[in-house]
Design a protein around this motif. Sequence first.
Motif, mmCIF file in Angstrom:
data_model
loop_
_atom_site.group_PDB
_atom_site.id
_atom_site.type_symbol
_atom_site.label_atom_id
_atom_site.label_comp_id
_atom_site.label_asym_id
_atom_site.label_seq_id
_atom_site.Cartn_x
_atom_site.Cartn_y
_atom_site.Cartn_z
ATOM 1 N N ARG A 1 -5.341 5.677 5.861
ATOM 2 C CA ARG A 1 -5.906 4.336 5.725
ATOM 3 C C ARG A 1 -7.426 4.397 5.913
ATOM 4 N N ARG B 1 -8.240 0.616 3.787
ATOM 5 C CA ARG B 1 -7.262 -0.171 3.030
ATOM 6 C C ARG B 1 -5.857 0.124 3.543
ATOM 7 N N THR B 2 -5.045 -0.904 3.623
ATOM 8 C CA THR B 2 -3.657 -0.704 4.033
ATOM 9 C C THR B 2 -2.781 -0.285 2.853
ATOM 10 N N ALA B 3 -3.277 -0.550 1.646
ATOM 11 C CA ALA B 3 -2.549 -0.170 0.432
ATOM 12 C C ALA B 3 -3.540 -0.096 -0.720
ATOM 13 N N ASP C 1 7.980 2.162 -5.230
ATOM 14 C CA ASP C 1 7.227 1.853 -4.027
ATOM 15 C C ASP C 1 6.988 3.173 -3.303
ATOM 16 N N GLU D 1 -3.559 0.020 -5.194
ATOM 17 C CA GLU D 1 -2.804 -0.144 -6.436
ATOM 18 C C GLU D 1 -3.256 0.922 -7.420
ATOM 19 N N ALA E 1 5.013 5.132 0.141
ATOM 20 C CA ALA E 1 4.317 5.067 1.421
ATOM 21 C C ALA E 1 3.894 6.481 1.786
ATOM 22 N N ARG F 1 2.133 0.188 -6.064
ATOM 23 C CA ARG F 1 1.517 -0.035 -4.753
ATOM 24 C C ARG F 1 1.835 1.149 -3.851
ATOM 25 N N ILE F 2 0.780 1.694 -3.248
ATOM 26 C CA ILE F 2 0.923 2.811 -2.329
ATOM 27 C C ILE F 2 0.459 2.335 -0.961
ATOM 28 N N ARG F 3 1.377 2.303 -0.004
ATOM 29 C CA ARG F 3 1.031 1.890 1.359
ATOM 30 C C ARG F 3 0.521 3.089 2.140
ATOM 31 N N LEU F 4 -0.555 2.873 2.886
ATOM 32 C CA LEU F 4 -1.219 3.950 3.614
ATOM 33 C C LEU F 4 -1.133 3.709 5.113
ATOM 34 N N TYR F 5 -1.000 4.802 5.861
ATOM 35 C CA TYR F 5 -0.879 4.717 7.305
ATOM 36 C C TYR F 5 -1.821 5.708 7.971
#
Length: 92
Positions: free
Chosen positions: A10, A16-18, A82, A20, A84, A2-6
């Motif tokens: 985004r 998308r907030t994240a 994980d 896969e 980010a 999972r890659i969280r995006l900011y």
Amino acid sequence: MRIRLYGLLRDAADRRTAVEMDVCEGETVGSLLERLVAQYPRMRPLLFARPGVLLPHVMLVVNGRDVRDGRGLDTPITPEDDMAMFPPSAGG
């Protein structure tokens, strides 16, 4: 993985907030990013100054650690990691 995006990242990933991503054995942050920008081409100018060189203020954090504090884009990753991604931001 999972890659969280900011921020603008985004927006570049269709809001998308994240995302896969599958992680292959021997994968690095750099190879994963290349696959990610192939999927979301609007991310490339937000991440890279030129091929293989991150923009100075982009922060990539794997398991709570900035990759620049280690091996940079050569940082090995696993499916359990994980990540980010923070684009440059302006303000003061």
